[in-house]
Design a protein around this motif. Structure first.
Motif, short mmCIF file in Angstrom:
data_model
loop_
_atom_site.label_atom_id
_atom_site.label_comp_id
_atom_site.label_asym_id
_atom_site.label_seq_id
_atom_site.Cartn_x
_atom_site.Cartn_y
_atom_site.Cartn_z
N LEU A 69 -4.37 -1.40 4.84
CA LEU A 69 -4.67 -2.72 4.27
C LEU A 69 -5.53 -3.54 5.22
O LEU A 69 -6.49 -4.20 4.79
CB LEU A 69 -3.35 -3.45 3.97
N ILE A 93 0.83 -1.20 0.00
CA ILE A 93 0.00 0.00 0.00
C ILE A 93 0.87 1.25 0.00
O ILE A 93 0.54 2.25 -0.67
CB ILE A 93 -0.94 0.00 1.22
N ALA A 137 -5.88 -3.24 -2.22
CA ALA A 137 -6.40 -3.95 -1.05
C ALA A 137 -7.62 -4.79 -1.41
O ALA A 137 -7.79 -5.91 -0.91
CB ALA A 137 -6.75 -2.94 0.04
#
Length: 277
Positions: free
Chosen positions: A115, A66, A79
């Motif tokens: 996430l 991320i 995600a």
């Protein structure tokens, strides 16, 4: 042309075959012993496989996937893809490794937290999200992600042996009412903590009852349910029931916190896993 005597001998030989061999003769409808299934690639009948699954599968994902994205839209999409992959391959646990650089002790990196939040949001059935998932900037775009449509994400028109619910009211000595995504609440005789997600065994068919408890609403029509372990659908029916999400400060901490049966693994540098911990 075969004579009548040869036809008779052939019939006698066929009748003397074991049942397992009878099932291998093509072009004829022959009896198959109970508790066996036919393998389409092999001719012999095989014993039926048990429905339940008693092992679990876990994956570890670094939070830096991320951190490496440029926009919130891309981070949410990444995600969401991880969540969908976990559901497709029936992953039971997703461990988010907090590998953020210069992370202070006792804190969680932004990428790992992002996430973990999106993974939890995606795994939660839609009818439970309002009660269980608080609003957060990390979830601003998560509502636009396509749903996982996992087996425990049931619609109001669907019925199954198990169902996820959240406790909406509870009175000691009288029981609890739970929202299970149906037109009627479910009732369990145990007093549970409010706003807690639980797995209920609802039975093969709905069992309606009229509440007698005054504090929960005497005369209200509800569905009777029984508390079950979150692993019960997988262990009893082999039904995939979503994944859990947890954070770990490192890959070594992930293995310490979970009893994993790892026999042989390598890290990204193609060296033994012990050198990467």
């Amino acid at each position: 042309m075969p004579t009548d005597k040869k036809r008779k001998n052939r019939k006698l030989k066929t009748e003397a075959m074991p049942e397992a061999e009878l099932a291998t003769i093509s072009g004829e409808e022959l009896p198959i012993p109970n508790g066996t299934v036919l393998d389409p690639l092999h001719t012999a009948a095989q014993p039926a496989v048990p429905r339940g699954r008693h092992y679990t599968v876990s994956i570890a994902i670094p939070g830096s996937v991320i951190d490496n994205t440029q926009t919130a839209e891309l981070a949410t999409a990444v995600a969401g893809q991880i969540a969908r992959t976990a559901a497709i391959f029936k992953i039971d646990e997703v461990v988010v490794i907090d590998d953020a650089a210069n992370r202070q002790e006792g804190t969680v990196g932004a990428g790992a937290a992002f996430l973990a939040r999106v993974l939890q949001f995606m795994e939660t059935p839609q009818y439970l999200r309002r009660a269980l998932i608080p609003m957060h900037p990390d979830l601003r775009l998560a509502g636009a992600l396509p749903p996982l449509d996992a087996p425990h994400h049931m619609r109001a028109t669907e019925w199954a042996m198990y169902r996820e619910g959240v406790v909406v009211s509870s009175i000691p000595g009288e029981g609890s009412l739970l929202n299970v995504g149906l037109d009627k609440d479910a009732y369990v005789p145990q007093a549970l903590r409010a706003n807690v997600r639980v797995t209920l065994q609802m039975g093969a068919q709905p069992t309606e009852m009229t509440l007698q408890q005054p504090s929960l609403g005497a005369g209200k029509q509800v569905l009777f349910g029984q508390l079950a372990k979150p692993s019960s659908p997988r262990e009893t029916e082999g039904t995939y029931w979503g994944y859990t999400t947890r954070l770990a400060s490192s890959i070594s901490q992930a293995f310490k916190d979970g009893p994993y049966g790892v026999s042989n693994m390598i890290c990204s540098r193609n060296s033994p896993l012990s050198t990467c911990l």
